[in-house]
Design an enzyme around this catalytic site. Sequence first.
Site, PDB file in Angstrom:
ATOM      1  N   LYS A 119       8.316 -12.562   4.760  1.00  0.00           N
ATOM      2  CA  LYS A 119       8.544 -11.110   4.890  1.00  0.00           C
ATOM      3  C   LYS A 119       9.214 -10.731   6.204  1.00  0.00           C
ATOM      4  O   LYS A 119       9.950  -9.749   6.277  1.00  0.00           O
ATOM      5  CB  LYS A 119       7.223 -10.338   4.729  1.00  0.00           C
ATOM      6  CG  LYS A 119       6.414 -10.678   3.484  1.00  0.00           C
ATOM      7  CD  LYS A 119       7.193 -10.498   2.198  1.00  0.00           C
ATOM      8  CE  LYS A 119       6.488 -11.146   1.016  1.00  0.00           C
ATOM      9  NZ  LYS A 119       7.384 -11.421  -0.117  1.00  0.00           N
ATOM     10  N   GLU A 203       3.957  -2.982  11.830  1.00  0.00           N
ATOM     11  CA  GLU A 203       4.832  -1.911  11.355  1.00  0.00           C
ATOM     12  C   GLU A 203       4.130  -0.585  11.585  1.00  0.00           C
ATOM     13  O   GLU A 203       2.903  -0.514  11.566  1.00  0.00           O
ATOM     14  CB  GLU A 203       5.111  -2.055   9.840  1.00  0.00           C
ATOM     15  CG  GLU A 203       6.351  -2.843   9.523  1.00  0.00           C
ATOM     16  CD  GLU A 203       6.675  -2.884   8.037  1.00  0.00           C
ATOM     17  OE1 GLU A 203       6.062  -2.120   7.253  1.00  0.00           O
ATOM     18  OE2 GLU A 203       7.533  -3.691   7.656  1.00  0.00           O
ATOM     19  N   HIS A 238      -3.426  -3.088  -4.722  1.00  0.00           N
ATOM     20  CA  HIS A 238      -2.078  -3.653  -4.695  1.00  0.00           C
ATOM     21  C   HIS A 238      -1.602  -4.173  -6.038  1.00  0.00           C
ATOM     22  O   HIS A 238      -0.658  -4.928  -6.134  1.00  0.00           O
ATOM     23  CB  HIS A 238      -1.964  -4.727  -3.618  1.00  0.00           C
ATOM     24  CG  HIS A 238      -2.341  -4.192  -2.271  1.00  0.00           C
ATOM     25  ND1 HIS A 238      -1.517  -3.340  -1.584  1.00  0.00           N
ATOM     26  CD2 HIS A 238      -3.463  -4.313  -1.535  1.00  0.00           C
ATOM     27  CE1 HIS A 238      -2.134  -2.993  -0.456  1.00  0.00           C
ATOM     28  NE2 HIS A 238      -3.303  -3.558  -0.410  1.00  0.00           N
ATOM     29  N   ARG A 295      11.862 -12.404  -8.628  1.00  0.00           N
ATOM     30  CA  ARG A 295      11.466 -12.784  -9.995  1.00  0.00           C
ATOM     31  C   ARG A 295      11.712 -11.616 -10.944  1.00  0.00           C
ATOM     32  O   ARG A 295      12.047 -10.511 -10.513  1.00  0.00           O
ATOM     33  CB  ARG A 295       9.965 -13.087 -10.009  1.00  0.00           C
ATOM     34  CG  ARG A 295       9.169 -11.873  -9.577  1.00  0.00           C
ATOM     35  CD  ARG A 295       7.670 -12.016  -9.778  1.00  0.00           C
ATOM     36  NE  ARG A 295       6.979 -10.748  -9.552  1.00  0.00           N
ATOM     37  CZ  ARG A 295       6.613 -10.271  -8.382  1.00  0.00           C
ATOM     38  NH1 ARG A 295       6.846 -10.951  -7.279  1.00  0.00           N
ATOM     39  NH2 ARG A 295       6.008  -9.105  -8.288  1.00  0.00           N
TER      40      ARG A 295
HETATM   41  C1  MV4 Z   1       3.120  -0.268   3.925  1.00  0.00           C
HETATM   42  C2  MV4 Z   1       2.449   0.946   3.680  1.00  0.00           C
HETATM   43  C3  MV4 Z   1       2.542   1.919   4.658  1.00  0.00           C
HETATM   44  N1  MV4 Z   1       3.266   1.695   5.761  1.00  0.00           N
HETATM   45  N2  MV4 Z   1       3.833  -0.429   5.042  1.00  0.00           N
HETATM   46  C4  MV4 Z   1       3.047  -3.472   1.423  1.00  0.00           C
HETATM   47  C5  MV4 Z   1       2.672  -4.443   0.381  1.00  0.00           C
HETATM   48  C6  MV4 Z   1       2.235  -3.596  -0.725  1.00  0.00           C
HETATM   49  N3  MV4 Z   1       1.394  -4.293  -1.646  1.00  0.00           N
HETATM   50  C7  MV4 Z   1       1.544  -2.487  -0.020  1.00  0.00           C
HETATM   51  N4  MV4 Z   1       2.316  -2.262   1.119  1.00  0.00           N
HETATM   52  C8  MV4 Z   1       2.341  -1.159   1.913  1.00  0.00           C
HETATM   53  N5  MV4 Z   1       3.060  -1.282   3.038  1.00  0.00           N
HETATM   54  C9  MV4 Z   1       3.897   0.540   5.938  1.00  0.00           C
HETATM   55  N6  MV4 Z   1       4.608   0.346   7.034  1.00  0.00           N
HETATM   56  C10 MV4 Z   1       1.735   1.082   2.520  1.00  0.00           C
HETATM   57  C11 MV4 Z   1       1.661   0.040   1.632  1.00  0.00           C
HETATM   58  C12 MV4 Z   1       0.880   0.258   0.451  1.00  0.00           C
HETATM   59  C13 MV4 Z   1      -0.512   0.284   0.497  1.00  0.00           C
HETATM   60  C14 MV4 Z   1      -1.208   0.069   1.670  1.00  0.00           C
HETATM   61  C15 MV4 Z   1      -2.583   0.113   1.703  1.00  0.00           C
HETATM   62  C16 MV4 Z   1      -3.292   0.378   0.526  1.00  0.00           C
HETATM   63  C17 MV4 Z   1      -2.627   0.588  -0.658  1.00  0.00           C
HETATM   64  C18 MV4 Z   1      -1.228   0.541  -0.689  1.00  0.00           C
HETATM   65  C19 MV4 Z   1      -0.568   0.760  -1.873  1.00  0.00           C
HETATM   66  C20 MV4 Z   1       0.794   0.711  -1.893  1.00  0.00           C
HETATM   67  C21 MV4 Z   1       1.523   0.470  -0.733  1.00  0.00           C
END
Ligand code: MV4
Length: 509
Positions: A119, A203, A238, A295
């Site tokens: 990443k 980040e 997620h 994918r």
């Molecule tokens: C983030 C984010 C907020 N700010 N990055 C990255 C992997 C993906 N599965 C979730 N990701 C996120 N990256 C930044 N800089 C919010 C998410 C995010 C998330 C984070 C915590 C809990 C649930 C989430 C659901 C979708 C996205």
Amino acid sequence: MERLASKILIANRGEIAIRVMRACHDAGIRSVAVYSDCDKTAYHVRLADEAYHVGPSPSVESYLKQEKIIEIARQADVKAIHPGYGFLAENAEFARLCEKNGIIFIGPKPETIALLGDKLAARQMATKAGLPVVPGAKFDNTDMKIVAEKAAEIGYPVLIKAAAGGGGKGMRIVRSESDLTESLESAIREAGSAFGDGRVYLEKYLEKPRHIEIQILTDSHGNAVYLGERECSIQRRHQKVIEESPSPIVSQELRKRMGEAAVNIARESDYLGAGTVEFLVDQDMNFYFLEVNTRLQVEHPVTEMVTGIDLVREQIRIAEGRPMTISQEEISSRGHAIECRVYAEDPHQDFMPSTGLITEYREPSGPGIRVDSGVVAGSEIPMFYDPIISKLIVWGRDRKEAIERMLRALSEYRISGVHTTVGFGCSVMRSPRFHMGDYATDFIDVEFPERIFECAEADQGEKAAIAAVVYEYMTRQKVQTTFKKRREYRSNWVHYHRREGIKGLSKRR
Ligand code: MV4
């Protein structure tokens, strides 16, 4: 016309194995299935032209056994292997092993998979290609003074992410400097044990972002296109659960900018085949690169429904070195598509997997309905894999029609023997926030804090039965209650008798 590969091995199971086989059969290609012990009688085996046993039920001993799959591929004399999603789909080592054995891996080159799987490297690549990335920082050692300085520079809250990550593993939200050391240590530990790679980076944490991704296709003739976006903000742990295209918030202008950004990173990374570029979109409609999935994704059918393009067919053509069949100007999106993933899980037990025998199974059908399923009545949901039953995808001329059709389809679905997420899908479709298209990644927590959802149609018989007994009891005991409550019980009682046709309760009121 030039002939397509004569035979393809599908290194996967369930609905996605079947989806790939359908594309093979449409193209006159023979399909080869592999199956583990518990999948001996699975439906993907029955639909294949040939099938080979790959090993015991646990995936590390079967669907993840690289050498065994290659051995079967050679024995069956296949030209190519399609990995589906999950399992070996984003494994650069496996892609290389295919190459070494003279078998086409249907996906990007091993180097591209490896690069974008990191990443941090992907973030660098995105920056190089001119894509907007979330403000962040990397560090070579975890000198706390330096990390704290960088975090302060970014500004709290910050998000710690694992370089080898994805799926939320090794991710930590840090709201103040006092939590930084502890979060960093636990993130490194978690990433180390999950991926064997403890590298992490920082980040800026975006609050309530929308998760929007762009489907791309590139071929070996220099063509690279984007096929619009999918809105994937409804997730739990997620795991996406509902996806739609187009996104309710993406304008034609934003679509073009995000699409061109996605094509730029594809070109920069020498991408080949189908891929997905994930973005976060903040409340001010700024978009930021997140990662590239190398994918075919679970939710690819929503794009297929609105564009009319068979992504798996294009993947196969591209892998063979042929040009894709479409140009950017020819790609357009019509109407609206929504996908509900149907899992064998109990939404009222924190979505606990509900494995076992599917005793009754009837799929919805009719205008605008597509069901990509891996099961039939009599199938077992094994405990060894992701408990997905099917994906219900609907198309409508507009979003409202798509939602109405999804509700119709969900209410037609009959699945007995296991708990399912069908009722959960109904709850989402009826939620005012979803109707307004006003939702972000915190949707489930905000809309369903109590985690109470509708019951699937099959469960409603049970609910009505309980109501019927209560009604019977109340009338016999002459329990005093409000007219409204009484009418509700009574109507459930009638409903129950009509539906189930079960006798035994008296008609006396
Ligand atoms: C983030 C984010 C907020 N700010 N990055 C990255 C992997 C993906 N599965 C979730 N990701 C996120 N990256 C930044 N800089 C919010 C998410 C995010 C998330 C984070 C915590 C809990 C649930 C989430 C659901 C979708 C996205």
